[in-house]
Design an enzyme around this catalytic site. Structure first.
Site, PDB file in Angstrom:
ATOM      1  N   LYS A   1       3.413 -12.256  19.870  1.00 47.54           N
ATOM      2  CA  LYS A   1       4.298 -12.817  20.907  1.00 47.54           C
ATOM      3  C   LYS A   1       3.874 -12.384  22.306  1.00 47.54           C
ATOM      4  O   LYS A   1       3.873 -13.201  23.230  1.00 47.54           O
ATOM      5  CB  LYS A   1       5.744 -12.400  20.628  1.00 47.54           C
ATOM      6  CG  LYS A   1       6.321 -13.086  19.391  1.00 47.54           C
ATOM      7  CD  LYS A   1       7.636 -12.431  19.008  1.00 47.54           C
ATOM      8  CE  LYS A   1       8.304 -13.156  17.856  1.00 47.54           C
ATOM      9  NZ  LYS A   1       9.419 -12.373  17.287  1.00 47.54           N
TER      10      LYS A   1
ATOM     11  N   GLY B   1      12.991 -16.111  19.628  1.00 53.70           N
ATOM     12  CA  GLY B   1      13.978 -16.990  18.969  1.00 53.70           C
ATOM     13  C   GLY B   1      14.720 -17.929  19.894  1.00 53.70           C
ATOM     14  O   GLY B   1      14.169 -18.918  20.367  1.00 53.70           O
TER      15      GLY B   1
ATOM     16  N   VAL C   1       8.585 -17.406  20.465  1.00 55.75           N
ATOM     17  CA  VAL C   1       8.789 -16.087  21.091  1.00 55.75           C
ATOM     18  C   VAL C   1      10.264 -15.910  21.431  1.00 55.75           C
ATOM     19  O   VAL C   1      10.860 -16.749  22.117  1.00 55.75           O
ATOM     20  CB  VAL C   1       7.942 -15.936  22.378  1.00 55.75           C
ATOM     21  CG1 VAL C   1       8.121 -14.550  22.973  1.00 55.75           C
ATOM     22  CG2 VAL C   1       6.471 -16.208  22.095  1.00 55.75           C
TER      23      VAL C   1
ATOM     24  N   GLU D   1       8.610 -23.099  22.156  1.00 57.69           N
ATOM     25  CA  GLU D   1       9.666 -22.218  22.690  1.00 57.69           C
ATOM     26  C   GLU D   1      10.182 -21.223  21.639  1.00 57.69           C
ATOM     27  O   GLU D   1      10.446 -20.055  21.946  1.00 57.69           O
ATOM     28  CB  GLU D   1      10.841 -23.081  23.199  1.00 57.69           C
ATOM     29  CG  GLU D   1      11.919 -22.316  23.912  1.00 57.69           C
ATOM     30  CD  GLU D   1      11.395 -21.566  25.132  1.00 57.69           C
ATOM     31  OE1 GLU D   1      11.093 -22.226  26.127  1.00 57.69           O
ATOM     32  OE2 GLU D   1      11.283 -20.329  25.077  1.00 57.69           O
TER      33      GLU D   1
ATOM     34  N   GLY E   1      17.712 -13.791   7.263  1.00 62.43           N
ATOM     35  CA  GLY E   1      16.754 -14.794   7.755  1.00 62.43           C
ATOM     36  C   GLY E   1      16.034 -14.374   9.018  1.00 62.43           C
ATOM     37  O   GLY E   1      15.442 -15.204   9.694  1.00 62.43           O
TER      38      GLY E   1
HETATM   39  P1  NAP Z   1      11.164 -19.837   5.552  1.00 65.62           P
HETATM   40  O1  NAP Z   1      12.625 -19.664   5.532  1.00 65.62           O
HETATM   41  O2  NAP Z   1      10.317 -19.041   4.630  1.00 65.62           O
HETATM   42  O3  NAP Z   1      10.853 -21.401   5.329  1.00 65.62           O
HETATM   43  C1  NAP Z   1       9.561 -21.896   5.133  1.00 65.62           C
HETATM   44  C2  NAP Z   1       9.655 -23.362   4.721  1.00 65.62           C
HETATM   45  O4  NAP Z   1       8.340 -23.904   4.669  1.00 65.62           O
HETATM   46  C3  NAP Z   1      10.295 -23.576   3.337  1.00 65.62           C
HETATM   47  O5  NAP Z   1      11.177 -24.666   3.395  1.00 65.62           O
HETATM   48  C4  NAP Z   1       9.107 -23.891   2.447  1.00 65.62           C
HETATM   49  O6  NAP Z   1       9.404 -24.801   1.398  1.00 65.62           O
HETATM   50  C5  NAP Z   1       8.195 -24.598   3.442  1.00 65.62           C
HETATM   51  N1  NAP Z   1       6.800 -24.549   3.005  1.00 65.62           N
HETATM   52  C6  NAP Z   1       6.064 -23.442   2.703  1.00 65.62           C
HETATM   53  N2  NAP Z   1       4.811 -23.811   2.333  1.00 65.62           N
HETATM   54  C7  NAP Z   1       4.770 -25.155   2.410  1.00 65.62           C
HETATM   55  C8  NAP Z   1       3.778 -26.129   2.139  1.00 65.62           C
HETATM   56  N3  NAP Z   1       2.557 -25.783   1.704  1.00 65.62           N
HETATM   57  N4  NAP Z   1       4.069 -27.450   2.340  1.00 65.62           N
HETATM   58  C9  NAP Z   1       5.294 -27.820   2.770  1.00 65.62           C
HETATM   59  N5  NAP Z   1       6.299 -26.940   3.046  1.00 65.62           N
HETATM   60  C10 NAP Z   1       6.028 -25.617   2.863  1.00 65.62           C
HETATM   61  O7  NAP Z   1      10.575 -19.565   7.032  1.00 65.62           O
HETATM   62  P2  NAP Z   1      11.371 -19.549   8.424  1.00 65.62           P
HETATM   63  O8  NAP Z   1      12.045 -18.237   8.597  1.00 65.62           O
HETATM   64  O9  NAP Z   1      12.162 -20.797   8.561  1.00 65.62           O
HETATM   65  O10 NAP Z   1      10.148 -19.525   9.455  1.00 65.62           O
HETATM   66  C11 NAP Z   1       9.383 -20.673   9.700  1.00 65.62           C
HETATM   67  C12 NAP Z   1       8.509 -20.429  10.937  1.00 65.62           C
HETATM   68  O11 NAP Z   1       9.352 -20.154  12.052  1.00 65.62           O
HETATM   69  C13 NAP Z   1       7.543 -19.250  10.835  1.00 65.62           C
HETATM   70  O12 NAP Z   1       6.367 -19.564  11.538  1.00 65.62           O
HETATM   71  C14 NAP Z   1       8.292 -18.138  11.561  1.00 65.62           C
HETATM   72  O13 NAP Z   1       7.425 -17.167  12.127  1.00 65.62           O
HETATM   73  C15 NAP Z   1       8.970 -18.916  12.656  1.00 65.62           C
HETATM   74  N6  NAP Z   1      10.160 -18.283  13.214  1.00 65.62           N
HETATM   75  C16 NAP Z   1      11.156 -17.861  12.400  1.00 65.62           C
HETATM   76  C17 NAP Z   1      12.290 -17.287  12.950  1.00 65.62           C
HETATM   77  C18 NAP Z   1      13.410 -16.796  12.109  1.00 65.62           C
HETATM   78  O14 NAP Z   1      14.356 -16.207  12.671  1.00 65.62           O
HETATM   79  N7  NAP Z   1      13.394 -16.994  10.808  1.00 65.62           N
HETATM   80  C19 NAP Z   1      12.391 -17.149  14.345  1.00 65.62           C
HETATM   81  C20 NAP Z   1      11.343 -17.607  15.158  1.00 65.62           C
HETATM   82  C21 NAP Z   1      10.238 -18.174  14.573  1.00 65.62           C
HETATM   83  P3  NAP Z   1      10.447 -24.440   0.224  1.00 65.62           P
HETATM   84  O15 NAP Z   1      11.804 -24.492   0.872  1.00 65.62           O
HETATM   85  O16 NAP Z   1      10.263 -25.508  -0.785  1.00 65.62           O
HETATM   86  O17 NAP Z   1      10.071 -23.063  -0.259  1.00 65.62           O
HETATM   87  N1  HSE Z   2      10.614 -12.232  12.430  1.00 65.30           N
HETATM   88  C1  HSE Z   2      10.804 -12.543  13.789  1.00 65.30           C
HETATM   89  C2  HSE Z   2      11.703 -11.497  14.415  1.00 65.30           C
HETATM   90  C3  HSE Z   2      11.432 -13.905  13.917  1.00 65.30           C
HETATM   91  O1  HSE Z   2      12.339 -10.735  13.687  1.00 65.30           O
HETATM   92  O2  HSE Z   2      11.760 -11.430  15.647  1.00 65.30           O
HETATM   93  C4  HSE Z   2      11.536 -14.380  15.317  1.00 65.30           C
HETATM   94  O3  HSE Z   2      10.302 -14.596  15.879  1.00 65.30           O
END
Ligand code: NAP
Ligand code: HSE
Length: 432
Positions: free
Chosen positions: A203, A132, A130, A127, A185
């Site tokens: 997406k 958020g 796509v 979920e 973020g």
């Molecule tokens: P982020 O803040 O960069 O966090 C990534 C996390 O993964 C960090 O805790 C990092 O560890 C950990 N990590 C990286 N490489 C690793 C490894 N080899 N083994 C174990 N842990 C590892 O990323 P995020 O924004 O939370 O996004 C995560 C996912 O959610 C992505 O696929 C993104 O596309 C998706 N997403 C994000 C958002 C958003 O608004 N941010 C929205 C929808 C979807 P450390 O803490 O030690 O560096």
């Molecule tokens: N980087 C993505 C965005 C996170 O800005 O929409 C949510 O998928």
């Protein structure tokens, strides 16, 4: 009721949001208390974190979680492609359901992942991948299943909508605003995916597969981003009564040789200010869905950020927990997903759309006539053509076409570009 033990891979923006929801005293449904975090995998065990964690909860080896028989569900919120795909597939093969927010992996390897989940009798839920915090995957899988989806068009990337909104409302600088989106973020680890339209293409690929039931070749989606949009385009769009937004569109066409033809594209587009999508500002996303017999609905809300995205992940975990309790390990056909038809994307030169073109040329007599002639000769009908700015010998001409064949439009553009009076075609955008 037996607790649901989860292992979280990733403790960044999304992972820490999940932890907050599962450890806070929210006034929410008691089923939340049945979810227990067993272990969290991170990359750097020594990193200073905003949330104090029991060190026993952390590991830097994600496969420890996958191989732990006491863990029921793996939550992949690490990002990236290759390792994340291995983690997801390995978990499914070991009989664990997976929740992921990773659109890059699902858009590229969805077929193999959905097939593996079905074969192993477990689920893959995504979920949060796509839009958020907006429930969109579940509605496409369940609540909208009695309809035939005709068209989806929307703003499905938070970072770019945040940037374009600030550029429009505050004349903000592109680079500075991208940095701000990163610090909040919203952006991907490599923000190129956001600003160049790749994240949006991932997406719309996922949504199209769910809506139309066939595998989408991700590489066939034509996508453009916002990195070349400048304040001039925003100013001209505004003068002409439009907002500029990064849009994704997916629309059914006909069935050819047993395969449903789809018009899918991603690109910065002019939207009339009176259109509902023009009111979507900041990090918010919205998707308009046209369905038969339902009609048109719009799903709207925060498209990125820690809390909203984590809320979507946790709702998937709750759905898995409820399904495992209710169905006694038999698979719910609407919560799982499989392809049930063939689909293909119509070649870009074959689709029809409206276009905006900004041309910088010499301010000399007859230029607008020459441009008009070229469009006419190529069967491109013009909705409006205006000279918006002239200084010294330079003029800026903005053309908006009616809905025309893309091949005809591209041919006209090449011919216009080769006119002696034309200095440069400064920008080309879609219009809806
Ligand atoms: P982020 O803040 O960069 O966090 C990534 C996390 O993964 C960090 O805790 C990092 O560890 C950990 N990590 C990286 N490489 C690793 C490894 N080899 N083994 C174990 N842990 C590892 O990323 P995020 O924004 O939370 O996004 C995560 C996912 O959610 C992505 O696929 C993104 O596309 C998706 N997403 C994000 C958002 C958003 O608004 N941010 C929205 C929808 C979807 P450390 O803490 O030690 O560096
Ligand atoms: N980087 C993505 C965005 C996170 O800005 O929409 C949510 O998928």
């Amino acid at each position: 009721m037996r607790k649901c033990k989860i292992g979280i891979v990733g403790f960044g923006t999304v992972g820490s949001g999940i932890y907050k929801i599962l450890t806070s005293e929210l006034d929410s449904h008691p089923i939340l208390k049945e979810i227990e975090i067993s272990k969290i995998a991170v990359k750097d065990l020594n990193k200073k974190r905003d949330i104090e964690l029991d060190n026993n909860l952390l590991t830097d080896d994600p496969f420890k979680l996958i191989n732990d028989p006491s863990i029921d569900v793996i939550v992949e919120v690490m990002g990236g492609v290759d390792l994340a795909k291995d983690i997801i597939l390995q978990s499914l093969k070991l009989g664990k359901s997976v929740v992921t927010a990773n659109k890059a992996v699902i858009a590229r390897y969805g077929e193999e992942i959905y097939r593996t989940a079905s074969k192993e009798g477990v689920y893959i839920l995504s979920e949060a991948a796509v839009c958020g915090g907006i429930p969109i995957i579940e509605p496409l899988k369940r609540s909208l299943k009695s309809n035939s989806i005709k068209k989806m068009v929307g703003i499905i990337n938070g970072t770019t909508n945040f940037i374009l909104s600030k550029m429009t409302n505050e004349k903000a600088d592109y680079k500075e605003t991208l940095k701000l989106a990163q610090s909040l973020g919203y952006a991907e680890f490599d923000p190129t995916a956001d600003v160049e339209g790749h994240d949006t293409a991932d997406k719309i690929s996922i949504l199209s597969e769910l809506a139309f039931g066939g595998k989408i070749k991700r590489e066939d989606i034509h996508s453009e981003g916002i990195s070349k949009i400048n304040l001039k385009d925003i100013e001209y769009a505004n003068k002409l009564g439009f907002e500029i937004k990064l849009l994704a569109l997916s629309e059914r066409d006909q069935i050819n040789n047993d395969s449903l033809a789809l018009n899918i594209w991603v690109g910065p587009s002019l939207i009339p200010k009176s259109h509902p999508l023009a009111t979507v500002k900041g990090v918010n996303n919205a998707l308009l869905i046209e369905a038969d017999p339902l009609g048109e609905i719009m799903l709207y809300g925060p498209g990125a950020g820690s809390g909203p995205t984590a809320a979507s992940v946790v709702s998937d975990i709750l759905n898995l927990h409820a399904a495992s309790v209710k169905n006694n390990n038999s698979i719910d056909p609407l919560l799982s997903f499989y392809f049930w038809r063939n689909c293909h994307i119509i070649e870009s030169s074959q689709i029809n759309k409206k276009n905006y073109l900004r041309i910088i040329c010499l301010d000399s007599p007859g230029v607008i006539g020459k441009i008009g002639d070229i469009f006419g000769k190529n069967n491109v009908s013009i909705e409006s053509i205006v000279q918006l700015d002239a200084s010294e010998d330079k003029a800026e001409i903005v053309v908006i076409t009616h809905e025309v064949n893309n091949g005809d439009f591209e041919r006209s553009k090449d011919e216009i570009n080769s006119l002696n009076e034309v200095k440069i075609i400064a920008s080309q955008l879609s219009c809806i």
